[in-house]
Scaffold this active site. Structure first.
Site, PDB file in Angstrom:
ATOM      1  N   ASN A  89       0.793  -1.220   0.000  1.00 57.76           N
ATOM      2  CA  ASN A  89       0.000   0.000   0.000  1.00 57.76           C
ATOM      3  C   ASN A  89       0.830   1.277   0.000  1.00 57.76           C
ATOM      4  O   ASN A  89       0.333   2.341  -0.376  1.00 57.76           O
ATOM      5  CB  ASN A  89      -0.909  -0.018   1.243  1.00 57.76           C
ATOM      6  CG  ASN A  89      -1.570   1.314   1.508  1.00 57.76           C
ATOM      7  OD1 ASN A  89      -2.402   1.769   0.752  1.00 57.76           O
ATOM      8  ND2 ASN A  89      -1.171   1.954   2.609  1.00 57.76           N
ATOM      9  N   SER A 143      -4.811   3.515  -8.081  1.00 53.00           N
ATOM     10  CA  SER A 143      -5.599   4.737  -7.898  1.00 53.00           C
ATOM     11  C   SER A 143      -6.496   4.926  -9.107  1.00 53.00           C
ATOM     12  O   SER A 143      -6.186   4.453 -10.209  1.00 53.00           O
ATOM     13  CB  SER A 143      -4.670   5.954  -7.761  1.00 53.00           C
ATOM     14  OG  SER A 143      -5.403   7.166  -7.794  1.00 53.00           O
ATOM     15  N   TYR A 156       2.414  10.742 -10.690  1.00 52.60           N
ATOM     16  CA  TYR A 156       1.648   9.871  -9.800  1.00 52.60           C
ATOM     17  C   TYR A 156       0.695   8.992 -10.612  1.00 52.60           C
ATOM     18  O   TYR A 156       0.607   7.779 -10.406  1.00 52.60           O
ATOM     19  CB  TYR A 156       0.874  10.728  -8.800  1.00 52.60           C
ATOM     20  CG  TYR A 156      -0.030   9.960  -7.874  1.00 52.60           C
ATOM     21  CD1 TYR A 156       0.473   9.353  -6.729  1.00 52.60           C
ATOM     22  CD2 TYR A 156      -1.397   9.866  -8.122  1.00 52.60           C
ATOM     23  CE1 TYR A 156      -0.355   8.656  -5.867  1.00 52.60           C
ATOM     24  CE2 TYR A 156      -2.238   9.173  -7.272  1.00 52.60           C
ATOM     25  CZ  TYR A 156      -1.711   8.570  -6.142  1.00 52.60           C
ATOM     26  OH  TYR A 156      -2.530   7.869  -5.289  1.00 52.60           O
ATOM     27  N   ALA A 158       0.896   8.102 -13.761  1.00 48.36           N
ATOM     28  CA  ALA A 158       1.633   7.105 -14.532  1.00 48.36           C
ATOM     29  C   ALA A 158       2.080   5.946 -13.645  1.00 48.36           C
ATOM     30  O   ALA A 158       2.015   4.773 -14.047  1.00 48.36           O
ATOM     31  CB  ALA A 158       2.836   7.756 -15.199  1.00 48.36           C
ATOM     32  N   SER A 159       2.523   6.255 -12.435  1.00 50.15           N
ATOM     33  CA  SER A 159       2.971   5.190 -11.532  1.00 50.15           C
ATOM     34  C   SER A 159       1.819   4.265 -11.169  1.00 50.15           C
ATOM     35  O   SER A 159       1.990   3.042 -11.082  1.00 50.15           O
ATOM     36  CB  SER A 159       3.595   5.790 -10.263  1.00 50.15           C
ATOM     37  OG  SER A 159       2.622   6.363  -9.404  1.00 50.15           O
ATOM     38  N   LYS A 160       0.634   4.822 -10.975  1.00 55.63           N
ATOM     39  CA  LYS A 160      -0.507   4.006 -10.588  1.00 55.63           C
ATOM     40  C   LYS A 160      -1.074   3.222 -11.761  1.00 55.63           C
ATOM     41  O   LYS A 160      -1.601   2.109 -11.579  1.00 55.63           O
ATOM     42  CB  LYS A 160      -1.586   4.893  -9.957  1.00 55.63           C
ATOM     43  CG  LYS A 160      -1.153   5.529  -8.634  1.00 55.63           C
ATOM     44  CD  LYS A 160      -0.750   4.487  -7.591  1.00 55.63           C
ATOM     45  CE  LYS A 160      -0.474   5.097  -6.231  1.00 55.63           C
ATOM     46  NZ  LYS A 160      -0.148   4.087  -5.207  1.00 55.63           N
ATOM     47  N   ILE A 189      -9.923   9.913  -0.927  1.00 58.24           N
ATOM     48  CA  ILE A 189     -10.071   9.332   0.406  1.00 58.24           C
ATOM     49  C   ILE A 189      -9.370  10.249   1.402  1.00 58.24           C
ATOM     50  O   ILE A 189      -8.275  10.766   1.119  1.00 58.24           O
ATOM     51  CB  ILE A 189      -9.439   7.932   0.478  1.00 58.24           C
ATOM     52  CG1 ILE A 189      -9.945   7.038  -0.670  1.00 58.24           C
ATOM     53  CG2 ILE A 189      -9.723   7.284   1.833  1.00 58.24           C
ATOM     54  CD1 ILE A 189     -11.409   6.747  -0.650  1.00 58.24           C
TER      55      ILE A 189
END
Length: 267
Positions: A89, A143, A156, A158-160, A189
């Site tokens: 996570n 995400s 972010y 692209a990483s997800k 969230i």
């Protein structure tokens, strides 16, 4: 319920937010949790779990470091005799800005190291150990930003997106192992990562604006993600593999539109 009775479970990013809520949920259902985080707040999570009568050990580590991940897996084996479940996570945003032209390769590399290489390392070292126990589950945090544009900075996002593809390719490479590998894709969230957004909305008296673009018209809570993660980790999801589950109030169910109002009923 005691769905995780005597199960050996690793949770990274367990020092706050989704990781903390999920570690507590696993422990409440009988799991033996190794709670890991780069921040010392992971020990607060352990204190919460033990105060509730659960079992947990806190480990400070870097989820994007190969040596740290290997040591974490070794610790779980030493403490609990093996590994049954991993929730990979841990992640970072790199800041709420971050367009293609106002970021740099160094910041991209760090975000990819933690957000994408971190889950890869968790799978690399944990999956063979889970197979030795007869099977189990790995859940990675992706995400809605990884599904389509508009939910986070480019690096972010692209990483997800990489995490979503990682669980699909990893599930295929673990064919016949009984190790299920899935992802959760949170929407907005309320966590430490999104705290500035929620705090700004509260201070401005506009908290109702959070999540207004999803059909539920609200932001989510870490406990709602914990429910989804523990489902994917449990035997209730025994035939779910290689999937990315959006937990976003319905945000990713639609492309952007200018109006979304119900038609007036005929009189």
């Amino acid at each position: 319920m005691n769905r995780f009775e005597e199960k050996s479970i690793i949770v990274t990013g367990a020092g706050s937010g989704i990781g903390r809520a999920t570690a507590r949920r696993f422990a409440a259902e009988g799991g033996k949790v190794i709670a890991a985080d780069k921040m010392p707040t992971v020990h607060e999570t352990v204190q919460m779990i033990t105060a509730d009568g659960g079992t947990a050990i806190g480990v400070e580590m870097d989820a994007g470091s190969e040596s740290d991940v290997k040591a974490l897996v070794d610790r779980a084996i030493a403490e609990n005799g093996g590994i049954d479940i991993v929730f990979a996570n841990a992640g970072i945003t790199g800041g709420l800005s971050g367009g293609l032209f106002d970021s740099d390769a160094e910041s991209w590399a760090e975000i990819l190291r933690v957000n994408l290489i971190g889950p890869y390392l968790a799978i690399k070292y944990a999956a063979p150990e889970i197979e030795k126990r007869g099977g189990g589950a790995i859940i990675c945090t992706a995400s809605v930003a990884g599904i389509r544009s508009g939910a986070g900075p480019s690096s972010y996002s692209a990483s997800k997106a990489g995490v979503i593809n990682l669980v699909k390719t990893a599930a295929q490479q673990m064919t016949g192992s009984n190790v299920r590998i899935n992802a959760v894709c949170p929407g907005i969230i309320e966590t430490g990562m999104t705290k500035p957004v929620f705090d700004y909305a509260r201070d401005a008296g506009k908290l109702e604006k959070i999540g207004q673009l999803n059909p539920l018209k609200r932001g989510g809570q870490p406990e709602e993600l914990a429910g989804a993660v523990t489902f994917l980790a449990s035997d209730d999801a025994s035939y779910v593999n290689g999937q990315a589950l959006a937990v976003d109030g319905g945000l990713s169910s639609s492309h952007p539109v200018t109006r979304q109002l119900p038609k007036q009923a005929a009189h």
